[in-house]
Design a protein around this motif. Structure first.
Motif, mmCIF file in Angstrom:
data_model
loop_
_atom_site.group_PDB
_atom_site.id
_atom_site.type_symbol
_atom_site.label_atom_id
_atom_site.label_comp_id
_atom_site.label_asym_id
_atom_site.label_seq_id
_atom_site.Cartn_x
_atom_site.Cartn_y
_atom_site.Cartn_z
ATOM 1 N N VAL A 180 -2.841 -6.943 3.692
ATOM 2 C CA VAL A 180 -4.137 -6.924 3.018
ATOM 3 C C VAL A 180 -5.197 -7.594 3.896
ATOM 4 N N ILE A 181 -6.393 -6.984 3.936
ATOM 5 C CA ILE A 181 -7.537 -7.569 4.630
ATOM 6 C C ILE A 181 -8.701 -7.666 3.657
ATOM 7 N N PHE A 182 -9.333 -8.826 3.628
ATOM 8 C CA PHE A 182 -10.542 -9.017 2.828
ATOM 9 C C PHE A 182 -11.753 -9.045 3.758
ATOM 10 N N VAL A 183 -12.795 -8.292 3.394
ATOM 11 C CA VAL A 183 -14.067 -8.350 4.118
ATOM 12 C C VAL A 183 -15.139 -8.734 3.109
ATOM 13 N N LEU A 184 -15.667 -9.927 3.254
ATOM 14 C CA LEU A 184 -16.702 -10.426 2.353
ATOM 15 C C LEU A 184 -18.056 -10.301 3.044
ATOM 16 N N ALA A 185 -19.012 -9.706 2.379
ATOM 17 C CA ALA A 185 -20.341 -9.519 2.960
ATOM 18 C C ALA A 185 -21.388 -10.221 2.106
ATOM 19 N N THR A 186 -22.347 -10.868 2.761
ATOM 20 C CA THR A 186 -23.374 -11.595 2.008
ATOM 21 C C THR A 186 -24.674 -11.684 2.789
ATOM 22 N N THR A 187 -25.758 -11.756 2.055
ATOM 23 C CA THR A 187 -27.070 -12.010 2.658
ATOM 24 C C THR A 187 -27.477 -13.471 2.474
ATOM 25 N N GLU A 188 -26.660 -14.239 1.746
ATOM 26 C CA GLU A 188 -27.001 -15.638 1.464
ATOM 27 C C GLU A 188 -25.780 -16.525 1.703
ATOM 28 N N LEU A 189 -25.564 -16.840 2.962
ATOM 29 C CA LEU A 189 -24.387 -17.613 3.361
ATOM 30 C C LEU A 189 -24.337 -18.975 2.689
ATOM 31 N N GLN A 190 -25.505 -19.588 2.464
ATOM 32 C CA GLN A 190 -25.541 -20.947 1.923
ATOM 33 C C GLN A 190 -24.961 -21.035 0.512
ATOM 34 N N PRO A 217 0.839 -1.212 0.000
ATOM 35 C CA PRO A 217 0.000 0.000 0.000
ATOM 36 C C PRO A 217 0.866 1.250 0.000
ATOM 37 N N SER A 218 0.467 2.238 -0.785
ATOM 38 C CA SER A 218 1.302 3.430 -0.956
ATOM 39 C C SER A 218 1.014 4.515 0.078
ATOM 40 N N GLU A 219 -0.231 4.618 0.536
ATOM 41 C CA GLU A 219 -0.557 5.733 1.435
ATOM 42 C C GLU A 219 -0.967 5.284 2.841
ATOM 43 N N MET A 220 -1.290 4.009 3.025
ATOM 44 C CA MET A 220 -1.682 3.506 4.334
ATOM 45 C C MET A 220 -0.943 2.206 4.636
ATOM 46 N N GLY A 221 -1.088 1.734 5.872
ATOM 47 C CA GLY A 221 -0.402 0.512 6.255
ATOM 48 C C GLY A 221 -1.089 -0.749 5.780
ATOM 49 N N THR A 222 -2.406 -0.678 5.578
ATOM 50 C CA THR A 222 -3.169 -1.871 5.216
ATOM 51 C C THR A 222 -4.156 -1.562 4.105
ATOM 52 N N ARG A 223 -4.176 -2.425 3.098
ATOM 53 C CA ARG A 223 -5.174 -2.297 2.033
ATOM 54 C C ARG A 223 -6.356 -3.201 2.391
ATOM 55 N N VAL A 224 -7.573 -2.673 2.248
ATOM 56 C CA VAL A 224 -8.778 -3.409 2.616
ATOM 57 C C VAL A 224 -9.682 -3.534 1.399
ATOM 58 N N TYR A 225 -10.057 -4.772 1.077
ATOM 59 C CA TYR A 225 -11.005 -5.042 -0.007
ATOM 60 C C TYR A 225 -12.350 -5.433 0.619
ATOM 61 N N ILE A 226 -13.369 -4.669 0.339
ATOM 62 C CA ILE A 226 -14.726 -4.967 0.819
ATOM 63 C C ILE A 226 -15.538 -5.445 -0.375
ATOM 64 N N ILE A 227 -15.913 -6.716 -0.368
ATOM 65 C CA ILE A 227 -16.671 -7.287 -1.482
ATOM 66 C C ILE A 227 -18.089 -7.570 -1.002
ATOM 67 N N ASP A 228 -19.027 -6.750 -1.463
ATOM 68 C CA ASP A 228 -20.424 -6.884 -1.045
ATOM 69 C C ASP A 228 -21.149 -7.900 -1.923
ATOM 70 N N GLU A 229 -22.152 -8.556 -1.345
ATOM 71 C CA GLU A 229 -22.929 -9.593 -2.049
ATOM 72 C C GLU A 229 -21.997 -10.606 -2.715
ATOM 73 N N VAL A 230 -21.034 -11.073 -1.945
ATOM 74 C CA VAL A 230 -19.990 -11.946 -2.492
ATOM 75 C C VAL A 230 -20.557 -13.255 -3.026
ATOM 76 N N HIS A 231 -21.734 -13.654 -2.579
ATOM 77 C CA HIS A 231 -22.327 -14.912 -3.050
ATOM 78 C C HIS A 231 -22.660 -14.881 -4.541
ATOM 79 N N MET A 232 -22.634 -13.686 -5.149
ATOM 80 C CA MET A 232 -22.945 -13.557 -6.570
ATOM 81 C C MET A 232 -21.766 -13.904 -7.479
ATOM 82 N N LEU A 233 -20.600 -14.110 -6.906
ATOM 83 C CA LEU A 233 -19.436 -14.463 -7.735
ATOM 84 C C LEU A 233 -19.641 -15.812 -8.417
ATOM 85 N N SER A 234 -19.052 -15.956 -9.589
ATOM 86 C CA SER A 234 -19.136 -17.223 -10.315
ATOM 87 C C SER A 234 -18.225 -18.253 -9.656
#
Length: 367
Positions: A149-159, A114-131
């Protein structure tokens, strides 16, 4: 430019998030002790704080002056994340980017410091829609995550999330927010925004939101648009809700086997701006409450948890009266008829005809 209330009142620190203490306390501890995980999975129904907590987590991971695990919201990192100008916090919607190329771009980016901060964070919303191929590509990154790097995956359909992805994330389940906490927050916001909100109005908004803070605040703003006092009657009118009086009349007509009254109720709903499917849904809710009352033999509204039967003493009196006039098997049969009608409407059947035929069948002696 006007800022929507749900954005204006979005929590800026973990301690402001309502109804998710089992999650925010853990995240506060991890942030304050520099023990943040490389991947998180936030799951739960909409409007319960998943994306909000993800953004607070991104700030906490980069904040220069943490306060008991909460971001200070004053340093350059916090401000840039709040403004959405940070190049190191990337929020993406998987519903619009389902392909593997999208994840491959992320895999190529994470190798760079990361160029400007110590940690890069990826927030992927509705991740269940990925192929499937996109999930496979994401799995490789989660198996060998870079230290910054930190990944935050968010979903309304865990199954719908592959078990291989779930097993590599720290999972948090966001609960529906209790109605009393929603009411309290709505009344607080109304006071600060100088909105004249009655307690009954706040209760109905909270009930209609079904545990979602964002939906409840959006409904509050909609009801406050004309500047007048917000009562439960006003909320019903704006939300297109039929109202308990109409449902009570309908159930009484079913018991008395008076189809004309039922047809009049459907005609009234049809001619107004209200939705017939909403009317049937409220009728189904009333039958559910009757069955709960009968099964638990509830005689006082205060004797049962609000999470099980959220009614006033006056509403409970109606439930006791009507449930005593119907066999349990009849209530089950009527509930199935209403459920079948709602399914037919969802498949495209005519709402008025479906509702009328269903209610007439409920009056039939054969029931």
């Amino acid at each position: 430019m006007h800022q929507a209330l749900y954005r204006k009142w979005r929590p800026a620190v973990f301690s402001d998030v309502v109804g998710q203490d089992h999650i925010t306390k853990v995240l506060e501890y991890e942030a304050s002790n520099k023990k943040l995980s490389h991947a998180y999975l936030f799951c739960g129904s909409r409007g319960t704080g998943k994306t909000t907590c993800a953004k607070i987590l991104a700030k906490a991971a980069n904040c220069a002056n943490l306060k008991n695990g909460n971001p200070c919201n004053e340093c350059a990192s916090c401000k840039s994340i709040d403004l959405g100008t940070s190049l190191e916090v990337l929020e993406m919607d998987a519903a619009s980017n389902t392909g593997v190329d999208y994840i491959r771009d992320i895999r190529e980016d994470v190798i760079y410091t990361p160029s400007e901060m110590g940690t890069r964070v990826y927030i992927i919303d509705e991740v269940h829609m990925l192929s499937e191929s996109a999930f496979n590509a994401l799995l490789k990154t989660l198996e060998e995550p870079p230290a910054n790097v930190i990944f935050v995956l968010a979903t309304t359909e865990l199954q719908k999330i592959p078990a291989t992805i779930v097993s590599r994330c720290q999972r948090f389940d966001f609960r529906r927010i209790p109605m009393e906490q929603l009411m309290s927050r709505l009344l607080y916001i109304a006071e600060k925004e100088k909105i004249d909100l009655s307690e009954d109005g706040a209760r109905l908004i909270a009930r209609l939101a079904q545990g979602g803070m964002r939906d409840s605040i959006s409904m509050l703003e909609l009801c406050a648009a004309d500047g007048e006092r917000i009562t439960d009657e006003k909320v019903r009118r704006i939300a297109g809700v039929v109202g308990r009086e109409s449902v009570v009349r309908s159930v009484r007509a079913v018991i008395d086997k008076k189809p004309k009254i039922l047809l009049d109720e459907v005609a009234s709903v049809y001619k107004s701006s209200r939705d017939i499917s909403v009317y049937l849904g409220e009728l189904a809710q009333f039958y559910r409450d009757m069955m709960v009352q009968k099964a638990m033999n509830v005689s006082s509204a205060s004797s049962v948890s609000k999470e099980i039967l959220d009614v006033s003493d006056a509403e409970l009196a109606d439930l006791v009266q009507f449930s005593s006039m119907m066999r349990y098997s009849t209530m089950v049969y009527h509930s199935k008829l209403i459920e079948s009608a709602l399914l037919s409407i969802n498949r495209g059947a005519d709402k008025r005809i479906t509702a009328e035929m269903t209610l007439i069948r409920m009056c039939n002696e054969a029931s």
